[in-house]
Design an enzyme around this catalytic site. Structure first.
Site, PDB file in Angstrom:
ATOM      1  CB  SER A   1      -0.905  -0.009   1.227  1.00  0.00           C
ATOM      2  OG  SER A   1      -1.496   1.250   1.422  1.00  0.00           O
ATOM      3  CG  HIS A   3      -2.464   4.786   2.620  1.00  0.00           C
ATOM      4  ND1 HIS A   3      -2.750   6.121   2.696  1.00  0.00           N
ATOM      5  CD2 HIS A   3      -3.387   4.257   1.789  1.00  0.00           C
ATOM      6  CE1 HIS A   3      -3.802   6.393   1.960  1.00  0.00           C
ATOM      7  NE2 HIS A   3      -4.211   5.277   1.394  1.00  0.00           N
ATOM      8  CG  ASP A  10      -7.078   7.435   1.648  1.00  0.00           C
ATOM      9  OD1 ASP A  10      -6.505   7.632   0.563  1.00  0.00           O
ATOM     10  OD2 ASP A  10      -7.379   6.306   2.066  1.00  0.00           O
ATOM     11  CD  GLU A  59      -8.678   4.658  -4.268  1.00  0.00           C
ATOM     12  OE1 GLU A  59      -7.816   5.253  -3.585  1.00  0.00           O
ATOM     13  OE2 GLU A  59      -8.826   3.432  -4.239  1.00  0.00           O
ATOM     14  CG  HIS A  62      -5.060   7.436  -2.770  1.00  0.00           C
ATOM     15  ND1 HIS A  62      -4.951   6.583  -1.702  1.00  0.00           N
ATOM     16  CD2 HIS A  62      -3.860   7.393  -3.405  1.00  0.00           C
ATOM     17  CE1 HIS A  62      -3.743   6.029  -1.711  1.00  0.00           C
ATOM     18  NE2 HIS A  62      -3.071   6.521  -2.737  1.00  0.00           N
TER      19      HIS A  62
END
Length: 91
Positions: A1, A3, A10, A59, A62
């Site tokens: 990910s 992240h 996000d 998204e 994001h």
């Protein structure tokens, strides 16, 4: 990910003291991010209409940090990170 790298975020915001978890591209906060994130070094990571390039659905929440110079180029040329890497790779 992304992240886990610490480079992606996000966007979740509050409106009328209530957490908004299902952001849409029409939310004024997201519109502000679309127009201004590059100034702070962030890009919209998975833009609408570029799903075949990124491999991910759109998204609008994001964002990924790439640095101000790269973010400006990606924003101004309407590129994805993948498209940008392909251009740089060819140089």
């Amino acid at each position: 990910s992304e992240h886990q790298t610490g480079l992606a975020i996000d966007i979740i915001f509050r409106r009328n003291n209530e957490m908004i978890e299902n952001q849409t591209e029409d939310d004024p906060e997201i519109q502000w991010m679309f127009a201004n994130a590059y100034k702070y070094g962030f890009i919209l990571r998975y833009p609408k209409g570029k799903e075949k390039i990124t491999g991910f659905n759109f998204e609008p929440w994001h964002f990924r940090y790439v640095g101000k110079d790269f973010a400006r180029t990606i924003y101004e040329k309407n590129l994805t990170l993948e498209e940008y890497f392909n251009i740089v790779k060819e140089i």
